[in-house]
Write a protein that holds these residues in place. Structure first.
Motif, PDB file in Angstrom:
ATOM      1  N   ALA A 173       0.839  -1.207   0.000  1.00 59.47           N
ATOM      2  CA  ALA A 173       0.000   0.000   0.000  1.00 59.47           C
ATOM      3  C   ALA A 173       0.873   1.256   0.000  1.00 59.47           C
ATOM      4  CB  ALA A 173      -0.939   0.003   1.204  1.00 59.47           C
ATOM      5  N   LYS A 174       1.938   1.229   0.756  1.00 60.43           N
ATOM      6  CA  LYS A 174       2.826   2.397   0.817  1.00 60.43           C
ATOM      7  C   LYS A 174       3.515   2.626  -0.526  1.00 60.43           C
ATOM      8  CE  LYS A 174       6.368   4.599   3.542  1.00 60.43           C
ATOM      9  NZ  LYS A 174       7.183   4.567   4.748  1.00 60.43           N
ATOM     10  N   ARG A 175       3.937   1.565  -1.183  1.00 62.17           N
ATOM     11  CA  ARG A 175       4.567   1.709  -2.501  1.00 62.17           C
ATOM     12  C   ARG A 175       3.581   2.292  -3.515  1.00 62.17           C
ATOM     13  NH1 ARG A 175       6.825  -3.854  -4.250  1.00 62.17           N
ATOM     14  NH2 ARG A 175       7.411  -2.631  -6.077  1.00 62.17           N
ATOM     15  N   ILE A 176       2.339   1.809  -3.481  1.00 61.59           N
ATOM     16  CA  ILE A 176       1.314   2.320  -4.393  1.00 61.59           C
ATOM     17  C   ILE A 176       1.020   3.786  -4.086  1.00 61.59           C
ATOM     18  CG2 ILE A 176      -1.112   2.124  -5.082  1.00 61.59           C
ATOM     19  CD1 ILE A 176      -0.821  -0.928  -4.478  1.00 61.59           C
ATOM     20  N   LYS A 177       0.833   4.094  -2.812  1.00 56.21           N
ATOM     21  CA  LYS A 177       0.539   5.471  -2.389  1.00 56.21           C
ATOM     22  C   LYS A 177       1.669   6.405  -2.800  1.00 56.21           C
ATOM     23  CE  LYS A 177      -1.669   8.599   0.172  1.00 56.21           C
ATOM     24  NZ  LYS A 177      -3.047   9.014  -0.030  1.00 56.21           N
ATOM     25  N   ASN A 178       2.911   5.993  -2.619  1.00 55.06           N
ATOM     26  CA  ASN A 178       4.057   6.837  -2.977  1.00 55.06           C
ATOM     27  C   ASN A 178       4.089   7.146  -4.468  1.00 55.06           C
ATOM     28  OD1 ASN A 178       4.913   6.973  -0.337  1.00 55.06           O
ATOM     29  ND2 ASN A 178       6.537   5.462  -0.568  1.00 55.06           N
ATOM     30  N   LEU A 179       3.829   6.129  -5.314  1.00 51.48           N
ATOM     31  CA  LEU A 179       3.856   6.377  -6.755  1.00 51.48           C
ATOM     32  C   LEU A 179       2.653   7.205  -7.197  1.00 51.48           C
ATOM     33  CD1 LEU A 179       5.229   6.143  -9.452  1.00 51.48           C
ATOM     34  CD2 LEU A 179       4.189   3.876  -9.734  1.00 51.48           C
ATOM     35  N   THR A 180       1.482   6.943  -6.631  1.00 45.62           N
ATOM     36  CA  THR A 180       0.300   7.733  -6.977  1.00 45.62           C
ATOM     37  C   THR A 180       0.505   9.196  -6.580  1.00 45.62           C
ATOM     38  OG1 THR A 180      -1.027   5.765  -6.564  1.00 45.62           O
ATOM     39  CG2 THR A 180      -2.216   7.813  -6.809  1.00 45.62           C
ATOM     40  N   PHE A 181       1.078   9.402  -5.408  1.00 44.41           N
ATOM     41  CA  PHE A 181       1.367  10.754  -4.929  1.00 44.41           C
ATOM     42  C   PHE A 181       2.362  11.447  -5.863  1.00 44.41           C
ATOM     43  CE2 PHE A 181       3.928  13.594  -2.230  1.00 44.41           C
ATOM     44  CZ  PHE A 181       2.937  14.417  -1.726  1.00 44.41           C
ATOM     45  N   THR A 182       3.414  10.734  -6.257  1.00 50.24           N
ATOM     46  CA  THR A 182       4.413  11.287  -7.170  1.00 50.24           C
ATOM     47  C   THR A 182       3.791  11.625  -8.515  1.00 50.24           C
ATOM     48  OG1 THR A 182       6.193  10.084  -6.070  1.00 50.24           O
ATOM     49  CG2 THR A 182       6.629  10.827  -8.313  1.00 50.24           C
ATOM     50  N   LEU A 183       2.923  10.757  -8.999  1.00 49.71           N
ATOM     51  CA  LEU A 183       2.229  11.001 -10.256  1.00 49.71           C
ATOM     52  C   LEU A 183       1.380  12.270 -10.164  1.00 49.71           C
ATOM     53  CD1 LEU A 183       1.506   9.930 -13.095  1.00 49.71           C
ATOM     54  CD2 LEU A 183      -0.275   8.546 -12.004  1.00 49.71           C
ATOM     55  N   ALA A 184       0.642  12.422  -9.086  1.00 42.84           N
ATOM     56  CA  ALA A 184      -0.186  13.620  -8.885  1.00 42.84           C
ATOM     57  C   ALA A 184       0.681  14.872  -8.803  1.00 42.84           C
ATOM     58  CB  ALA A 184      -1.030  13.473  -7.616  1.00 42.84           C
ATOM     59  N   ARG A 185       1.785  14.805  -8.079  1.00 42.76           N
ATOM     60  CA  ARG A 185       2.673  15.964  -7.925  1.00 42.76           C
ATOM     61  C   ARG A 185       3.309  16.367  -9.249  1.00 42.76           C
ATOM     62  NH1 ARG A 185       3.484  19.428  -6.068  1.00 42.76           N
ATOM     63  NH2 ARG A 185       5.584  19.499  -5.291  1.00 42.76           N
ATOM     64  N   THR A 186       3.609  15.369 -10.074  1.00 39.95           N
ATOM     65  CA  THR A 186       4.241  15.651 -11.364  1.00 39.95           C
ATOM     66  C   THR A 186       3.247  16.260 -12.345  1.00 39.95           C
ATOM     67  OG1 THR A 186       5.798  13.844 -11.026  1.00 39.95           O
ATOM     68  CG2 THR A 186       5.524  14.623 -13.284  1.00 39.95           C
ATOM     69  N   ARG A 187       2.046  15.720 -12.375  1.00 34.69           N
ATOM     70  CA  ARG A 187       1.051  16.198 -13.346  1.00 34.69           C
ATOM     71  C   ARG A 187       0.477  17.558 -12.968  1.00 34.69           C
ATOM     72  NH1 ARG A 187      -2.391  11.751 -16.275  1.00 34.69           N
ATOM     73  NH2 ARG A 187      -2.466  13.503 -17.698  1.00 34.69           N
ATOM     74  N   TRP A 188       0.237  17.775 -11.679  1.00 38.81           N
ATOM     75  CA  TRP A 188      -0.363  19.028 -11.208  1.00 38.81           C
ATOM     76  C   TRP A 188       0.463  19.568 -10.044  1.00 38.81           C
ATOM     77  CZ3 TRP A 188      -3.239  14.510 -11.956  1.00 38.81           C
ATOM     78  CH2 TRP A 188      -3.959  14.487 -13.152  1.00 38.81           C
ATOM     79  N   PRO A 189       1.649  20.087 -10.325  1.00 38.31           N
ATOM     80  CA  PRO A 189       2.573  20.488  -9.253  1.00 38.31           C
ATOM     81  C   PRO A 189       2.058  21.610  -8.350  1.00 38.31           C
ATOM     82  CG  PRO A 189       3.423  21.149 -11.406  1.00 38.31           C
ATOM     83  CD  PRO A 189       2.228  20.297 -11.655  1.00 38.31           C
ATOM     84  N   GLN A 190       1.120  22.422  -8.838  1.00 37.56           N
ATOM     85  CA  GLN A 190       0.594  23.522  -8.024  1.00 37.56           C
ATOM     86  C   GLN A 190      -0.662  23.141  -7.244  1.00 37.56           C
ATOM     87  OE1 GLN A 190       2.576  26.173  -7.889  1.00 37.56           O
ATOM     88  NE2 GLN A 190       3.836  25.067  -9.369  1.00 37.56           N
ATOM     89  N   ALA A 191      -1.233  21.979  -7.535  1.00 38.78           N
ATOM     90  CA  ALA A 191      -2.492  21.577  -6.898  1.00 38.78           C
ATOM     91  C   ALA A 191      -2.273  21.103  -5.463  1.00 38.78           C
ATOM     92  CB  ALA A 191      -3.149  20.456  -7.704  1.00 38.78           C
ATOM     93  N   LYS A 192      -3.279  21.339  -4.636  1.00 39.91           N
ATOM     94  CA  LYS A 192      -3.291  20.794  -3.292  1.00 39.91           C
ATOM     95  C   LYS A 192      -3.820  19.365  -3.384  1.00 39.91           C
ATOM     96  CE  LYS A 192      -3.861  25.200  -0.985  1.00 39.91           C
ATOM     97  NZ  LYS A 192      -4.681  26.026  -0.113  1.00 39.91           N
ATOM     98  N   ILE A 193      -3.189  18.450  -2.673  1.00 40.19           N
ATOM     99  CA  ILE A 193      -3.603  17.046  -2.711  1.00 40.19           C
ATOM    100  C   ILE A 193      -4.272  16.733  -1.383  1.00 40.19           C
ATOM    101  CG2 ILE A 193      -2.853  14.659  -3.020  1.00 40.19           C
ATOM    102  CD1 ILE A 193      -0.370  15.775  -4.456  1.00 40.19           C
TER     103      ILE A 193
END
Length: 198
Positions: free
Chosen positions: A93-113
């Motif tokens: 779960a942590k590995r999945i969460k880390n990659l999903t988080f990285t994907l979100a940060r890369t695609r929308w770097p200014q967005a609040k998650i």
């Protein structure tokens, strides 16, 4: 056991969608909570748009999560985090969460998650990534997001409190407090093609 690979999903992973939806539904029943209902087409589209992460052990489904944007892409959620029962307790779960988080940060770097969760394991992962507990008023006011809560057995609490709080804990990551994340170059190139930036 084969190595468990965690990757950004694509159209070739659509064959796992029904298994993913069943695994999410079964887990919600066990926990006694509701969950936003998603269709086969919805999840398959997330995969095609490089807005999902899948974990596979050989050809066997092991875990999944996806990304949604709200409020004109000012807010992003990483949602639907699930690990198949055969692969729990392995830190997946942590590995999945880390990659999903990285994907979100890369695609929308200014967005609040943000994240709504009632699970202590997700709260711990969120805290490690830099999320902070917030009130629901700090989250998106996008009505389409809040309609997703209608499938939860606790939605009456959300309604009774005027959407100020519920059973879930709201957590928010503010990008202004952190440096940008990194994804593999081939994934970034694929995203550029999907988004028409090439």
């Amino acid at each position: 056991m084969d190595e468990i690979k965690v990757m950004v999903a694509d159209a070739s992973h659509e064959k796992y969608v029904d298994t993913i939806l069943k695994t999410i539904s079964d887990a919600a029943k066990v926990r006694g909570t509701g969950i936003a209902k998603r269709t086969h087409e919805y999840v398959a589209t997330k995969m095609k748009e490089a807005k999902a992460v899948i974990a596979l052990c050989g050809d066997k489904f092991a875990g999944f999560s996806y990304i949604e944007t709200w409020g004109n892409k000012h807010y992003v959620t990483t949602s639907g985090l699930i690990v198949h029962p055969d692969f729990r307790g392995l830190g997946l779960a942590k590995r999945i969460k880390n990659l999903t988080f990285t994907l979100a940060r890369t695609r929308w770097p200014q967005a609040k998650i943000f994240s709504l969760t009632s699970g202590s394991a997700v709260m711990k992962m969120n805290t490690q990534l830099g999320y902070h507990p917030v009130t629901f008023s700090d989250l998106t006011d996008d009505e389409s997001f809040w309609r997703g809560c209608e499938g939860c057995i606790n939605v009456d609490i959300l309604h009774r409190t005027g959407r100020r709080y519920c059973i879930c804990t709201a957590m928010l990551y503010d990008p202004e407090e952190h440096l940008p994340a990194r994804l593999p170059k081939d994934v970034i190139e694929r995203i550029k093609k999907i988004d028409g930036k090439e």
